[in-house]
Design a protein around this motif. Structure first.
Motif, short mmCIF file in Angstrom:
data_model
loop_
_atom_site.label_atom_id
_atom_site.label_comp_id
_atom_site.label_asym_id
_atom_site.label_seq_id
_atom_site.Cartn_x
_atom_site.Cartn_y
_atom_site.Cartn_z
N HIS A 232 -3.84 8.53 -1.94
CA HIS A 232 -2.80 8.60 -2.55
C HIS A 232 -2.42 10.29 -2.90
CE1 HIS A 232 -3.78 4.41 -3.39
NE2 HIS A 232 -5.02 4.73 -3.70
N ARG A 233 -1.44 10.22 -3.36
CA ARG A 233 -1.20 11.49 -3.38
C ARG A 233 -1.36 11.78 -4.98
NH1 ARG A 233 3.11 15.75 -1.36
NH2 ARG A 233 2.47 17.78 -2.02
N VAL A 234 -1.29 12.72 -5.63
CA VAL A 234 -1.41 13.63 -6.76
C VAL A 234 -1.28 14.88 -7.26
CG1 VAL A 234 -3.71 11.84 -6.81
CG2 VAL A 234 -4.24 14.48 -6.52
N TRP B 185 -4.87 14.94 -2.61
CA TRP B 185 -4.79 14.04 -2.16
C TRP B 185 -6.39 12.77 -2.83
CZ3 TRP B 185 -0.91 12.61 0.03
CH2 TRP B 185 -0.32 12.86 0.88
N LYS B 186 -6.27 12.22 -3.18
CA LYS B 186 -7.29 11.20 -3.62
C LYS B 186 -7.81 10.29 -2.38
CE LYS B 186 -9.02 7.60 -7.15
NZ LYS B 186 -8.42 6.49 -7.39
N THR C 288 -11.23 13.56 -3.82
CA THR C 288 -10.23 14.05 -4.15
C THR C 288 -10.66 15.62 -3.27
OG1 THR C 288 -10.18 13.81 -6.62
CG2 THR C 288 -8.64 15.37 -6.25
#
Length: 179
Positions: A70-72, A81-82, A92
């Motif tokens: 998932h992009r954070v 990224w996570k 992360t």
């Protein structure tokens, strides 16, 4: 007779316990930081390998240790990224440097602060193949975990699995596109 059984049964337990404690305590004599490098020649052109390495969002499609990505929110100009593994653990990653198509550097941000470091992934064109080298500059904060990582798990284990998966994915895509 009972004393002899107790005596001889207890000694092995004490020896094993003592050796285990000595092993864990040896971490205090080991340096916090480590550096390790692995390489593999991948049977695909560098442009194709670069797409796989630099597209973090697509990593779960070919690297099964990454169950989801998932992009954070970014850190300045850096992508963050996570990455979740199959066991539900999360890390992360921050993209520190990106020089297409030859260098990708990513740093791990462990929320617990127990370990961290960077992976520098270098791609060198070798005709229709690519020499991929990963250099990890890492650190382990908790001394008792240092010998476990070094002698049991191995500093390079994840990098080797990553390269094997990268090679398989690049080969499959290369064969699919007939290159």
């Amino acid at each position: 007779m009972t004393i002899a059984i107790f005596k001889f049964g207890l000694y092995p337990v004490l020896v094993v316990t003592g050796l285990g404690l000595l092993f864990l305590a040896s971490g205090y004599a080991m340096p916090r930081d480590h550096q390790v490098r692995v390489s593999m020649r991948i049977p695909a052109p560098r442009s194709l390998v670069w797409v796989l390495v630099s597209d973090t969002q697509d990593m779960p499609a070919w690297f099964k240790e990454a169950a989801s990505v998932h992009r954070v929110p970014q850190e300045g100009d850096h992508e963050v990224w996570k990455v979740d593994d199959a066991a539900g653990n999360s890390l992360t990653y921050v993209t520190v440097r990106r020089e297409a198509p030859s260098l990708y550097i990513r740093a791990v941000r462990d929320p617990s602060g127990t370990f961290g470091g960077t992976w520098s992934i270098n791609l060198e064109a070798m005709g229709n193949e690519t020499q991929v080298s990963i250099e990890e500059k890492g650190w382990i904060a908790a001394a008792p975990f240092r010998p476990v990582q070094r002698f049991i798990l191995g500093y390079d284990t994840t990098m080797k699995r990553y390269l094997a998966a990268l090679s398989a994915a690049a080969s499959a895509r290369n064969n699919l596109h007939g290159s």
